[in-house]
Design a protein around this motif. Structure first.
Motif, PDB file in Angstrom:
ATOM      1  N   HIS A  54       0.845  -1.188   0.000  1.00  0.00           N
ATOM      2  CA  HIS A  54       0.000   0.000   0.000  1.00  0.00           C
ATOM      3  C   HIS A  54       0.887   1.246   0.000  1.00  0.00           C
ATOM      4  O   HIS A  54       2.040   1.210   0.472  1.00  0.00           O
ATOM      5  N   ASP A  55       0.352   2.333  -0.505  1.00  0.00           N
ATOM      6  CA  ASP A  55       1.045   3.608  -0.414  1.00  0.00           C
ATOM      7  C   ASP A  55       1.120   4.033   1.045  1.00  0.00           C
ATOM      8  O   ASP A  55       0.134   3.939   1.784  1.00  0.00           O
ATOM      9  N   ASP A  57       1.142   6.846   2.426  1.00  0.00           N
ATOM     10  CA  ASP A  57       0.261   7.957   2.797  1.00  0.00           C
ATOM     11  C   ASP A  57      -1.205   7.703   2.463  1.00  0.00           C
ATOM     12  O   ASP A  57      -2.074   8.510   2.817  1.00  0.00           O
ATOM     13  N   HIS A  58      -1.485   6.595   1.758  1.00  0.00           N
ATOM     14  CA  HIS A  58      -2.871   6.290   1.380  1.00  0.00           C
ATOM     15  C   HIS A  58      -3.095   4.788   1.566  1.00  0.00           C
ATOM     16  O   HIS A  58      -3.278   4.046   0.599  1.00  0.00           O
ATOM     17  N   LYS A  59      -3.083   4.358   2.809  1.00  0.00           N
ATOM     18  CA  LYS A  59      -3.138   2.930   3.100  1.00  0.00           C
ATOM     19  C   LYS A  59      -4.485   2.302   2.779  1.00  0.00           C
ATOM     20  O   LYS A  59      -4.622   1.074   2.806  1.00  0.00           O
ATOM     21  N   ASP A  60      -5.509   3.139   2.499  1.00  0.00           N
ATOM     22  CA  ASP A  60      -6.805   2.590   2.133  1.00  0.00           C
ATOM     23  C   ASP A  60      -6.885   2.261   0.641  1.00  0.00           C
ATOM     24  O   ASP A  60      -7.838   1.613   0.195  1.00  0.00           O
ATOM     25  N   ASP A  61      -5.896   2.714  -0.123  1.00  0.00           N
ATOM     26  CA  ASP A  61      -5.878   2.432  -1.550  1.00  0.00           C
ATOM     27  C   ASP A  61      -5.510   0.967  -1.796  1.00  0.00           C
ATOM     28  O   ASP A  61      -4.991   0.273  -0.923  1.00  0.00           O
ATOM     29  N   GLU A  62      -5.756   0.506  -3.025  1.00  0.00           N
ATOM     30  CA  GLU A  62      -5.369  -0.847  -3.409  1.00  0.00           C
ATOM     31  C   GLU A  62      -3.841  -0.961  -3.410  1.00  0.00           C
ATOM     32  O   GLU A  62      -3.151   0.002  -3.769  1.00  0.00           O
ATOM     33  N   GLN A  64      -0.097  -1.778  -4.631  1.00  0.00           N
ATOM     34  CA  GLN A  64       0.520  -1.581  -5.942  1.00  0.00           C
ATOM     35  C   GLN A  64       1.786  -2.428  -6.026  1.00  0.00           C
ATOM     36  O   GLN A  64       2.569  -2.498  -5.087  1.00  0.00           O
TER      37      GLN A  64
END
Length: 264
Positions: A54-55, A57-62, A64
């Motif tokens: 996960h990113d 800073d954006h752990k809710d994103d899919e 990568q």
């Protein structure tokens, strides 16, 4: 087991092929063979791996896919420092038995949520046979796809940080899982690296869920049947040798030009 292999892919090309982010550092200090094609990869070399994360800073994103360089030889996160920013030395953990990883302290944490793929053109193994006077004779073979494609091995990875050296970058390291050899590979060695078919990549790399137990089993025999078992030059025995001809086929009893020179 898998103690040597060859890889020639560039990280930027690999990132494009896998729709991944290239997170290798162009400014990272590398050995000459680590910065380009390496026909004789050995433990402790920095190697390319594929992870899914996960990113930050954006752990809710899919998650990568990401291409990262790691030291081949896993350093568990709990390893004590030997010097500031330097983990204590030990036997390089470059292989891990797939059937024991879940219960082995060095690997069980990584197996849960830090799994990776290790791309390669093929790997080397040595056939050991009795020779004259009872001395063992070891013949090197290169196992590689017949169609010239790349193969991806199942691996585990770890992040090591020195708790007392905040200004030192963390050390990323990895190991390659092995299983019982099957098919013709068993004639050469009783162990083989765990080949991960493309259809299982997402499940294997999933950073949020444990890997299905079935992915830790030996691959199907049809996958092994697609490999060429190629006898190669004994010059691969030395990590000092690193050239494209190391993966060239030699006939039994044949001595190539490089070996002739070394015998003079």
């Amino acid at each position: 087991m898998c103690g040597r292999y060859a890889t020639t892919v560039d990280p930027s090309l690999l990132a494009v092929e896998l729709d991944a982010l290239d997170e290798t550092d162009a400014k990272e200090e590398l050995l000459p063979q680590e910065a380009g094609p390496n026909y004789n990869v050995a433990p402790t070399n920095k190697v390319l791996t594929v992870v899914s994360r996960h990113d930050r800073d954006h752990k809710d994103d899919e998650p990568q896919r990401r291409i990262r360089r790691m030291r081949w030889g896993l350093v568990p996160h709990w390893t004590k420092p030997d010097a500031p920013g330097v983990p204590a030395k030990g036997k390089p953990l470059f292989n891990a038995r797939a059937d024991k990883a879940a219960t082995t302290p060095s690997f069980r944490d990584a197996l849960k949520y830090k799994r990776c793929l290790v791309p390669m053109d093929g790997w080397y193994e040595w056939l050991t046979e009795p020779g004259a006077g009872g001395k063992a004779v070891k013949t090197p073979f290169f196992m590689t796809p017949k169609d010239g494609s790349r193969i991806y091995m199942a691996g585990l990875w770890s992040v090591w940080r020195d708790p007392h050296a905040d200004n030192v970058s963390p050390l990323l390291s990895c190991t390659i899982l092995t299983t019982d050899a099957i098919g013709d590979l068993a004639r050469i060695h009783d162990r083989m690296p765990l080949i991960m078919p493309q259809g299982n990549w997402d499940s294997w790399l999933d950073p949020d869920h444990p890997a299905p137990a079935g992915l830790l089993e030996s691959p199907d025999e049809d996958i092994v049947a697609q490999l060429e078992l190629r006898q190669v030059s004994e010059r691969v025995n030395s990590v000092r040798n690193n050239a494209p001809d190391l993966v060239d086929r030699v006939q039994p009893g044949q001595i190539d030009v490089g070996e002739q020179i070394s015998l003079l």
